[in-house]
Design an enzyme around this catalytic site. Structure first.
Site, PDB file in Angstrom:
ATOM      1  N   HIS A 180      -4.298   1.493   7.654  1.00 51.89           N
ATOM      2  CA  HIS A 180      -3.067   2.200   7.578  1.00 51.89           C
ATOM      3  C   HIS A 180      -2.759   3.235   6.717  1.00 51.89           C
ATOM      4  O   HIS A 180      -2.192   4.078   6.992  1.00 51.89           O
ATOM      5  CB  HIS A 180      -2.239   0.909   7.244  1.00 51.89           C
ATOM      6  CG  HIS A 180      -0.629   1.266   7.384  1.00 51.89           C
ATOM      7  ND1 HIS A 180       0.497   0.715   8.233  1.00 51.89           N
ATOM      8  CD2 HIS A 180       0.157   2.088   6.596  1.00 51.89           C
ATOM      9  CE1 HIS A 180       1.663   1.409   7.910  1.00 51.89           C
ATOM     10  NE2 HIS A 180       1.560   2.200   6.917  1.00 51.89           N
ATOM     11  N   GLU A 181      -3.398   3.020   5.613  1.00 53.29           N
ATOM     12  CA  GLU A 181      -3.173   4.141   4.618  1.00 53.29           C
ATOM     13  C   GLU A 181      -3.878   5.480   4.773  1.00 53.29           C
ATOM     14  O   GLU A 181      -3.402   6.654   4.657  1.00 53.29           O
ATOM     15  CB  GLU A 181      -3.407   3.465   3.064  1.00 53.29           C
ATOM     16  CG  GLU A 181      -2.539   2.361   2.749  1.00 53.29           C
ATOM     17  CD  GLU A 181      -0.999   2.309   2.991  1.00 53.29           C
ATOM     18  OE1 GLU A 181      -0.615   3.668   2.779  1.00 53.29           O
ATOM     19  OE2 GLU A 181      -0.468   1.471   3.100  1.00 53.29           O
ATOM     20  N   GLN A 205       2.857   9.790   1.510  1.00 54.74           N
ATOM     21  CA  GLN A 205       4.312   9.248   1.604  1.00 54.74           C
ATOM     22  C   GLN A 205       5.041   9.645   0.277  1.00 54.74           C
ATOM     23  O   GLN A 205       6.339   9.543   0.311  1.00 54.74           O
ATOM     24  CB  GLN A 205       4.087   7.989   1.578  1.00 54.74           C
ATOM     25  CG  GLN A 205       3.605   7.239   2.930  1.00 54.74           C
ATOM     26  CD  GLN A 205       3.242   5.759   2.665  1.00 54.74           C
ATOM     27  OE1 GLN A 205       2.434   5.360   2.161  1.00 54.74           O
ATOM     28  NE2 GLN A 205       4.331   4.914   3.078  1.00 54.74           N
ATOM     29  N   HIS A 255      -2.389   7.583   7.091  1.00 56.50           N
ATOM     30  CA  HIS A 255      -1.256   8.417   6.301  1.00 56.50           C
ATOM     31  C   HIS A 255      -1.844   9.810   5.857  1.00 56.50           C
ATOM     32  O   HIS A 255      -1.600  10.882   5.923  1.00 56.50           O
ATOM     33  CB  HIS A 255      -0.620   8.122   5.159  1.00 56.50           C
ATOM     34  CG  HIS A 255       0.377   6.937   5.333  1.00 56.50           C
ATOM     35  ND1 HIS A 255       1.611   7.278   6.103  1.00 56.50           N
ATOM     36  CD2 HIS A 255       0.798   5.543   5.100  1.00 56.50           C
ATOM     37  CE1 HIS A 255       2.529   6.289   6.210  1.00 56.50           C
ATOM     38  NE2 HIS A 255       1.941   5.179   5.639  1.00 56.50           N
ATOM     39  N   GLY A 270       0.868  -1.194   0.011  1.00 54.98           N
ATOM     40  CA  GLY A 270      -0.031   0.136   0.306  1.00 54.98           C
ATOM     41  C   GLY A 270       0.861   1.137   0.066  1.00 54.98           C
ATOM     42  O   GLY A 270       1.910   1.325   0.622  1.00 54.98           O
ATOM     43  N   CYS A 274       6.028  -0.367   7.205  1.00 58.31           N
ATOM     44  CA  CYS A 274       5.616   0.955   6.144  1.00 58.31           C
ATOM     45  C   CYS A 274       6.829   0.923   5.343  1.00 58.31           C
ATOM     46  O   CYS A 274       7.819   1.072   5.831  1.00 58.31           O
ATOM     47  CB  CYS A 274       5.235   2.150   7.126  1.00 58.31           C
ATOM     48  SG  CYS A 274       4.595   3.599   6.161  1.00 58.31           S
ATOM     49  N   LEU A 275       6.713   1.602   4.103  1.00 57.11           N
ATOM     50  CA  LEU A 275       7.685   2.086   3.274  1.00 57.11           C
ATOM     51  C   LEU A 275       8.336   3.109   3.683  1.00 57.11           C
ATOM     52  O   LEU A 275       9.387   3.391   3.411  1.00 57.11           O
ATOM     53  CB  LEU A 275       6.861   2.092   1.682  1.00 57.11           C
ATOM     54  CG  LEU A 275       6.639   0.774   1.000  1.00 57.11           C
ATOM     55  CD1 LEU A 275       5.970   1.375  -0.267  1.00 57.11           C
ATOM     56  CD2 LEU A 275       7.641  -0.099   0.898  1.00 57.11           C
TER      57      LEU A 275
HETATM   58 NI    NI Z   1       2.762   3.289   5.576  1.00 54.87          NI
END
Ligand code: NI
Length: 173
Positions: A137-138, A54, A141, A49, A95-96
């Site tokens: 989660h997204e 991000q 963000h 995701g 997470c990226l």
């Molecule tokens: Ni993330």
């Protein structure tokens, strides 16, 4: 057509990750190009995701693919949670924007989300399991929240100094 170019991913504790995203006004060519680039960036980084926040674009756009075959992209524009199960479960997340860190976060096990798809069409999606966790989660963000903020202040500070140190070392080499 050229393949979409990749976007740089912001790394925690970059303050831009705290920005609250604005709703998308129209699903036009600009947004479609953003979606293509976000999908390419997510697949390239092996993520499941990615939120526009991000990649330093502060509009309510999310791309997700939780399939094993990596060929089931899901696009959520202006997503809203209509319902979240009172039943929660603690599961490991990464997470990226927080590379190499995995920890447990308590989330609803199922959610119903309303959003526009990549064509600007309104859809309602019932999600459970990994998809439900990923959507929550997204969507965090988009509100300027990174999953480590659910952890204890001690853990969070440890993660912060570890990542700041790693980024400093990466700059030096
Ligand atoms: Ni993330």
């Amino acid at each position: 057509m050229n393949p979409p170019s990749l976007l740089p991913i912001l790394c925690y504790p970059d303050p831009r990750l705290r920005t609250v995203a604005k709703p998308v006004a129209a699903v036009d060519d600009r947004i479609r190009e953003l979606i293509e680039r976000m999908l390419a960036t997510m697949y390239d980084a092996n993520g499941i995701g990615l939120a526009a926040t991000q990649v330093d674009v502060h509009e309510r756009v999310i791309v997700i693919d939780v399939s094993e075959t990596r060929d089931e992209p899901l696009v959520l524009i202006n997503p809203e949670i209509e319902w979240a199960s009172p039943e929660t479960r603690k599961g490991e997340e990464g997470c990226l924007s927080v590379p190499g860190i995995y920890d447990g976060v308590e989330r609803s096990i199922a959610v119903r989300v309303r959003a526009l798809d990549g064509q600007g069409k309104e859809r309602t999606l019932d999600a459970q399991g990994m998809l439900a966790v990923c959507i929550q989660h997204e969507m965090d963000h988009l509100m300027g929240k990174v999953f480590v903020e659910y952890l204890s202040p001690l853990k969070r500070d440890r993660i912060k100094s570890k990542l700041v140190k790693a980024q400093r070392e990466a700059l030096r080499t």
